[in-house]
Design an enzyme around this catalytic site. Sequence first.
Site, PDB file in Angstrom:
ATOM      1  N   ASN A   1     -18.425  27.717 -22.007  1.00 27.50           N
ATOM      2  CA  ASN A   1     -18.941  26.473 -21.350  1.00 27.50           C
ATOM      3  C   ASN A   1     -18.905  26.586 -19.947  1.00 27.50           C
ATOM      4  O   ASN A   1     -17.595  27.010 -19.458  1.00 27.50           O
ATOM      5  CB  ASN A   1     -18.609  25.342 -21.712  1.00 27.50           C
ATOM      6  CG  ASN A   1     -19.036  25.087 -23.164  1.00 27.50           C
ATOM      7  OD1 ASN A   1     -20.048  25.412 -23.698  1.00 27.50           O
ATOM      8  ND2 ASN A   1     -18.274  24.444 -24.065  1.00 27.50           N
TER       9      ASN A   1
ATOM     10  N   THR B   1     -40.881  25.921  -9.012  1.00 29.40           N
ATOM     11  CA  THR B   1     -41.351  24.668  -8.620  1.00 29.40           C
ATOM     12  C   THR B   1     -41.615  23.925  -9.698  1.00 29.40           C
ATOM     13  O   THR B   1     -42.007  24.445 -10.789  1.00 29.40           O
ATOM     14  CB  THR B   1     -42.511  24.563  -7.679  1.00 29.40           C
ATOM     15  OG1 THR B   1     -43.629  24.830  -8.351  1.00 29.40           O
ATOM     16  CG2 THR B   1     -42.486  25.335  -6.490  1.00 29.40           C
ATOM     17  N   HIS B   2     -41.014  22.612  -9.715  1.00 27.71           N
ATOM     18  CA  HIS B   2     -41.307  21.811 -11.039  1.00 27.71           C
ATOM     19  C   HIS B   2     -40.614  22.482 -12.209  1.00 27.71           C
ATOM     20  O   HIS B   2     -40.809  22.142 -13.417  1.00 27.71           O
ATOM     21  CB  HIS B   2     -42.868  21.559 -11.460  1.00 27.71           C
ATOM     22  CG  HIS B   2     -43.471  21.120 -10.171  1.00 27.71           C
ATOM     23  ND1 HIS B   2     -43.774  19.802  -9.853  1.00 27.71           N
ATOM     24  CD2 HIS B   2     -44.192  21.846  -9.416  1.00 27.71           C
ATOM     25  CE1 HIS B   2     -44.691  19.651  -8.750  1.00 27.71           C
ATOM     26  NE2 HIS B   2     -44.883  21.008  -8.411  1.00 27.71           N
TER      27      HIS B   2
ATOM     28  N   ASN C   1      -1.836  -2.472  13.302  1.00 29.73           N
ATOM     29  CA  ASN C   1      -3.349  -2.337  13.268  1.00 29.73           C
ATOM     30  C   ASN C   1      -3.728  -1.129  13.844  1.00 29.73           C
ATOM     31  O   ASN C   1      -4.556  -0.351  13.521  1.00 29.73           O
ATOM     32  CB  ASN C   1      -3.772  -3.739  13.663  1.00 29.73           C
ATOM     33  CG  ASN C   1      -3.472  -4.863  12.925  1.00 29.73           C
ATOM     34  OD1 ASN C   1      -2.977  -4.554  11.823  1.00 29.73           O
ATOM     35  ND2 ASN C   1      -4.053  -5.794  13.517  1.00 29.73           N
TER      36      ASN C   1
ATOM     37  N   SER D   1       0.893  -1.157   0.128  1.00 28.18           N
ATOM     38  CA  SER D   1      -0.134  -0.037   0.051  1.00 28.18           C
ATOM     39  C   SER D   1       0.879   1.363  -0.120  1.00 28.18           C
ATOM     40  O   SER D   1       0.263   2.393   0.267  1.00 28.18           O
ATOM     41  CB  SER D   1      -0.874   0.153   1.292  1.00 28.18           C
ATOM     42  OG  SER D   1      -0.171  -0.074   2.504  1.00 28.18           O
TER      43      SER D   1
ATOM     44  N   GLU E   1     -20.064  22.105 -14.088  1.00 29.74           N
ATOM     45  CA  GLU E   1     -20.474  20.865 -14.566  1.00 29.74           C
ATOM     46  C   GLU E   1     -19.470  19.883 -14.103  1.00 29.74           C
ATOM     47  O   GLU E   1     -20.045  18.802 -13.945  1.00 29.74           O
ATOM     48  CB  GLU E   1     -20.145  21.017 -16.212  1.00 29.74           C
ATOM     49  CG  GLU E   1     -21.330  21.598 -17.193  1.00 29.74           C
ATOM     50  CD  GLU E   1     -20.876  21.735 -18.481  1.00 29.74           C
ATOM     51  OE1 GLU E   1     -21.413  20.804 -19.190  1.00 29.74           O
ATOM     52  OE2 GLU E   1     -20.057  22.645 -18.879  1.00 29.74           O
TER      53      GLU E   1
ATOM     54  N   SER F   1     -15.115  26.118 -26.842  1.00 29.59           N
ATOM     55  CA  SER F   1     -15.238  24.855 -27.775  1.00 29.59           C
ATOM     56  C   SER F   1     -14.111  24.783 -28.648  1.00 29.59           C
ATOM     57  O   SER F   1     -13.710  26.178 -29.258  1.00 29.59           O
ATOM     58  CB  SER F   1     -16.661  24.979 -28.120  1.00 29.59           C
ATOM     59  OG  SER F   1     -16.837  24.219 -29.375  1.00 29.59           O
TER      60      SER F   1
ATOM     61  N   LYS G   1      -8.245   3.550   1.888  1.00 29.16           N
ATOM     62  CA  LYS G   1      -7.624   4.795   2.048  1.00 29.16           C
ATOM     63  C   LYS G   1      -7.703   5.532   0.602  1.00 29.16           C
ATOM     64  O   LYS G   1      -7.980   6.880   0.603  1.00 29.16           O
ATOM     65  CB  LYS G   1      -5.898   4.716   2.244  1.00 29.16           C
ATOM     66  CG  LYS G   1      -5.674   4.271   3.630  1.00 29.16           C
ATOM     67  CD  LYS G   1      -4.284   3.535   3.784  1.00 29.16           C
ATOM     68  CE  LYS G   1      -4.092   2.909   4.802  1.00 29.16           C
ATOM     69  NZ  LYS G   1      -5.138   1.581   5.190  1.00 29.16           N
TER      70      LYS G   1
ATOM     71  N   LYS H   1     -18.872  29.502 -28.277  1.00 32.02           N
ATOM     72  CA  LYS H   1     -19.183  28.927 -27.264  1.00 32.02           C
ATOM     73  C   LYS H   1     -18.476  29.471 -25.564  1.00 32.02           C
ATOM     74  O   LYS H   1     -17.196  29.722 -25.797  1.00 32.02           O
ATOM     75  CB  LYS H   1     -19.156  27.363 -27.001  1.00 32.02           C
ATOM     76  CG  LYS H   1     -19.963  26.777 -27.964  1.00 32.02           C
ATOM     77  CD  LYS H   1     -21.154  26.532 -27.755  1.00 32.02           C
ATOM     78  CE  LYS H   1     -21.165  24.997 -26.671  1.00 32.02           C
ATOM     79  NZ  LYS H   1     -22.580  24.720 -26.061  1.00 32.02           N
TER      80      LYS H   1
ATOM     81  N   GLN I   1      -7.234  -2.101   4.289  1.00 26.78           N
ATOM     82  CA  GLN I   1      -6.240  -1.248   3.689  1.00 26.78           C
ATOM     83  C   GLN I   1      -6.896  -0.872   2.440  1.00 26.78           C
ATOM     84  O   GLN I   1      -6.311   0.596   1.800  1.00 26.78           O
ATOM     85  CB  GLN I   1      -4.952  -1.891   2.927  1.00 26.78           C
ATOM     86  CG  GLN I   1      -4.058  -1.660   2.239  1.00 26.78           C
ATOM     87  CD  GLN I   1      -2.838  -2.488   2.115  1.00 26.78           C
ATOM     88  OE1 GLN I   1      -2.149  -2.815   3.026  1.00 26.78           O
ATOM     89  NE2 GLN I   1      -2.463  -2.950   1.071  1.00 26.78           N
TER      90      GLN I   1
HETATM   91  N1  ARG Z   1      -1.277  -1.355   5.293  1.00 27.20           N
HETATM   92  C1  ARG Z   1      -2.156  -1.912   6.197  1.00 27.20           C
HETATM   93  C2  ARG Z   1      -3.290  -1.202   6.161  1.00 27.20           C
HETATM   94  O1  ARG Z   1      -3.451   0.027   5.588  1.00 27.20           O
HETATM   95  C3  ARG Z   1      -1.397  -1.362   7.595  1.00 27.20           C
HETATM   96  C4  ARG Z   1      -1.884  -2.495   8.535  1.00 27.20           C
HETATM   97  C5  ARG Z   1      -1.472  -3.848   8.093  1.00 27.20           C
HETATM   98  N2  ARG Z   1      -1.781  -4.779   9.282  1.00 27.20           N
HETATM   99  C6  ARG Z   1      -1.578  -6.067   9.032  1.00 27.20           C
HETATM  100  N3  ARG Z   1      -1.550  -7.114  10.087  1.00 27.20           N
HETATM  101  N4  ARG Z   1      -1.266  -6.582   7.960  1.00 27.20           N
HETATM  102  O2  ARG Z   1      -4.401  -1.666   6.663  1.00 27.20           O
END
Ligand code: ARG
Length: 465
Positions: A291, A161-162, A116, A29, A296, A283, A331, A289, A328
């Site tokens: 835009n 409205t509408h 963790n 990650s 948007e 455009s 993120k 144009k 994981q």
């Molecule tokens: N990269 C992991 C996450 O984002 C970190 C925690 C990983 N813990 C593990 N026991 N593999 O969740």
Amino acid sequence: MSKNKDQNKLWGGRFSEATDAFVQRFTASVDFDRRLFQQDINGSLAHAKMLAKAGILSADEETQILDGLEAIRQDILDDNFEWSIELEDVHMNIESALTARIGDIGKKLHTGRSRNDQVATDIRLFVRDEIDQIAELITKLQSALCGVAEKEAATIMPGFTHLQTAQPVSFGHHMMAWYEMLGRDYSRLLDCRKRVNLSPLGAAALAGTTYPIDRNFTAQQLGFDAPTRNSLDSVSDRDFAIELASFASLLMTHLSRFSEELVLWTSAQFNFINLPDRFCTGSSIMPQKKNPDVPELIRGKTGRVHGHLISLLTLMKSQPLAYNKDNQEDKEPLFDLIDTVKDCLFAYSEMMPAVECNKAEMYAAAKQGYATATDLADYLVKKGMPFRDAHEVVGKSVAFGIEQSKDLAELSLDELKTFSDLIGDDIFEVLTLEGSIGARDHIGGTAPNQVLAAVAVAKADLAQR
Ligand code: ARG
């Protein structure tokens, strides 16, 4: 699948073969979670100080670890840090760099901690800081809307409205409707912050730790309100991310509504407002144009934020306690929704003060579509007619007006009197657009003085933040 021979893991002890290269890439990650390096280092500083305070690290070990971590922070900031996918994530990259820098003492940092609780801490710190920035951006946009509302309190546009002309309203009043939506978003955001700002550090892998740790101390060091109360829940809870995504989804829904209106209003068919050129694009084929790309795109980006909410909900669904690697995956949606929301709020807060009203066009549009028909009915009621009868009388007058291609205010007194002899020549001020909006003179009404009063209340609220 090829094998990676170059093992450099922090958890390699029980393994007899190297991680498959694909698995290495698939499970890593670091490419995205390195964005948490500041939070990761801050979390480690607090943890190391706590270990020293508890007598688990000596004062000298503490100093070396703290200095080492600060040096690593500086290296990362200077772009002088080699992130390695073999080290999987931001946590192990930084921990390895620490040991490489200060030697074996670096290996003591992870005492009484797990990735963790470490990652849960990092994300909470990150989300908390982002919440504070998003809150500021909402406030900036709300105060921009107050500015427009104050300037345009007496500017008349058709209210719909509408999407059919309904009754005339003040353009400022319309701006303050957006203000209200954002105010609710703001309060949802701050409510979410309360549940974000708790410290999971000390939950360790899932069950807590055998060391005499001080969770209040680390919580306080990191500016958390308190430690979380259950170690299993602490490492697995991502409710706070889902809450933020849910806040963001509703905010984006609101911005998509504003955007839709800006897109309509800038069209030749409405022509109510002009957006500054710097917020528009041209455009490549049609030279005429201009835009409204920014609104948007904001309307379009609503989709990705709603998608992230569903991703996070689905990510958590059916997960058994406690930590699972699934988490994981929190993120990327989280980062993207935060970036998207910040950009969209920024764009709006820059764009709104520069919006120009085409007052004559708005006024002319409000005059079409019998926008003051309700005012005529109210007039008859005030002269003693029951509302349902008045509704009927005005319906007939409108039908006559349509036949004659005339607005109600353009009918003569004699013509009007054929529908009810309660109508006198005081009707004409009632049928003007100014009379119509001015008469809605109560809390929450569109009378210009009420709009100004709402702006005053809003400004006082913003000043309290
Ligand atoms: N990269 C992991 C996450 O984002 C970190 C925690 C990983 N813990 C593990 N026991 N593999 O969740």
